[in-house]
Design an enzyme around this catalytic site. Structure first.
Site, short mmCIF file in Angstrom:
data_model
loop_
_atom_site.label_atom_id
_atom_site.label_comp_id
_atom_site.label_asym_id
_atom_site.label_seq_id
_atom_site.Cartn_x
_atom_site.Cartn_y
_atom_site.Cartn_z
N CYS A 125 0.83 -1.20 0.00
CA CYS A 125 0.00 0.00 0.00
C CYS A 125 0.88 1.27 0.00
O CYS A 125 2.06 1.21 -0.38
CB CYS A 125 -1.00 0.02 1.14
SG CYS A 125 -2.37 1.17 0.78
N ASP A 194 -4.01 1.48 9.56
CA ASP A 194 -5.22 2.31 9.67
C ASP A 194 -5.77 2.28 11.07
O ASP A 194 -6.42 3.22 11.52
CB ASP A 194 -6.28 1.82 8.68
CG ASP A 194 -5.92 2.25 7.28
OD1 ASP A 194 -5.12 1.55 6.64
OD2 ASP A 194 -6.39 3.32 6.86
C1 RUB Z 1 -4.23 3.25 3.04
C2 RUB Z 1 -3.49 2.29 3.90
C3 RUB Z 1 -2.24 2.81 4.57
C4 RUB Z 1 -2.61 3.33 5.96
C5 RUB Z 1 -1.45 4.04 6.62
O1 RUB Z 1 -5.47 2.74 2.60
O2 RUB Z 1 -3.90 1.17 4.12
O3 RUB Z 1 -1.32 1.77 4.70
O4 RUB Z 1 -3.68 4.23 5.86
O5 RUB Z 1 -1.11 5.17 5.86
P1 RUB Z 1 -6.39 3.65 1.64
P2 RUB Z 1 -0.39 6.48 6.50
O6 RUB Z 1 -5.58 3.95 0.42
O7 RUB Z 1 -7.58 2.80 1.36
O8 RUB Z 1 -6.74 4.90 2.42
O9 RUB Z 1 0.86 5.97 7.11
O10 RUB Z 1 -0.17 7.36 5.30
O11 RUB Z 1 -1.34 7.05 7.48
#
Ligand code: RUB
Length: 322
Positions: A125, A194
């Site tokens: 991701c 998340d």
């Molecule tokens: C994003 C996702 C990220 C986390 C952490 O999912 O799973 O790994 O949100 O991200 P989506 P961060 O694209 O569905 O929002 O470290 O940027 O908070």
């Protein structure tokens, strides 16, 4: 601005747990300054409505209710005038955003310690926090390479490889299902979160738990980079984290899907990785084993039992592993 931000979070123009949190707080701050003069109770009521709208956008990232709670709780204080409340609220929003950005930088510094010369990393991701660790390690001259997954169906991997490329980090871009194939070459899996439940289970982009399982099987370390506001307070009450299931059209076009009679497309956006598959969670407060999640929730997030009855039920999380 408020409904535009809500819409952008919903359609994922604004995405990633940290960005969602900051965008929501920014929108609340701006909204509070546009509200016409009135009574304090009216102001509070409008702000509560605005908070509810933002909370209804995406159910899984606990950063959203935690961020909304962090700023909205200031409105419970006694103010003598509406202007005083407005100013205090705006200060709280600015402070939250600055602290959130600082947390990502700090996570980068701490996480970079865990990346050694010659390491091969794998990330899944697009996580600001996970990328901060890799970019910081690169800035410190560490020589390592990364496998980055494609991330079906929304291809967040494209954002990740752009950042890695800009930082000059040698990167292999792979389809999600190639993760096991390359796992034996990988020294460290690094992902964001998340939500993290009281039992240390990590909720992150769909596919993370399969990758963690493969890492566990091949004795590869798994590190999660997450700000403390990704920890889900309500999991203390034994509640589960709601896993968002998105539009099937993200997976299969409606025309193609419509040509089948017995096929239903399922599109969960996140999954739960049990604590046993996670070696370390890097937060801005330090690196902890997942088993210490309770301490973060109790000592750093500052929730008390009254908060649970007050509102912001948006993310009732618990980290159900099965
Ligand atoms: C994003 C996702 C990220 C986390 C952490 O999912 O799973 O790994 O949100 O991200 P989506 P961060 O694209 O569905 O929002 O470290 O940027 O908070």
């Amino acid at each position: 601005m408020l409904s535009l931000t809500a819409e952008k979070i919903k359609n994922m123009e604004i995405r990633g747990a940290g960005r969602i949190a900051r965008a929501a707080v920014r929108a609340l701050g701006e909204y509070s300054s546009t509200l016409p003069a009135g009574t304090l109770p009216e102001f509070r009521e409008k702000m509560e409505e605005a908070a509810s709208l933002l909370l209804s956008t995406r159910p899984t990232a606990v950063s959203l209710p935690n961020a909304v709670h962090a700023v909205m709780s200031v409105l419970r204080r006694d103010f003598s005038t509406l202007e005083e409340a407005r100013e205090e609220f705006s200060r709280r929003c600015e402070a939250f955003i600055a602290a959130s950005e600082q947390a990502v930088r700090r996570i980068g510094e701490i996480g970079a310690h865990h990346i050694r010369d010659g390491d091969v990393l794998l990330t899944h991701c697009n996580s600001e926090a996970a990328l901060a660790c890799m970019v910081e390690a690169r800035k410190r001259g560490r020589d390592f390479s990364v496998f980055a997954t494609e991330v079906r169906p929304r291809n967040q991997g494209l954002l990740t490889i752009r950042t890695l490329d800009d930082a000059g980090i040698p990167t292999n871009y792979i389809v999600d299902s190639a993760a096991r194939t390359f796992m034996n070459e990988v020294d460290l899996v690094i992902v964001g979160a998340d939500a993290i439940s009281v039992n240390g289970a990590v909720v992150n982009k769909i596919g993370t738990s399969l990758i963690a399982l493969a890492a566990h099987e091949s004795r590869t370390r798994v590190m999660v980079a997450a700000e403390t506001y990704k920890f889900a307070p309500r999991t203390i009450l034994g509640e589960y984290i709601a896993i968002e299931e998105r539009d099937p059209a993200e997976v299969l076009s409606p025309e193609l899907a419509g040509s089948f009679s017995h096929v239903r497309v399922r599109n969960p956006a996140f999954d739960v990785t049990p604590a046993e598959y996670v070696d370390l969670i890097v937060t801005e407060a330090g690196a902890i084993p997942p088993q210490m999640a309770y301490i973060i929730i109790r000592d750093l997030l500052g929730w008390d039992i009254g908060d649970f009855t007050h509102g912001y039920p948006g993310n009732a999380g618990g980290g159900r592993e099965k």
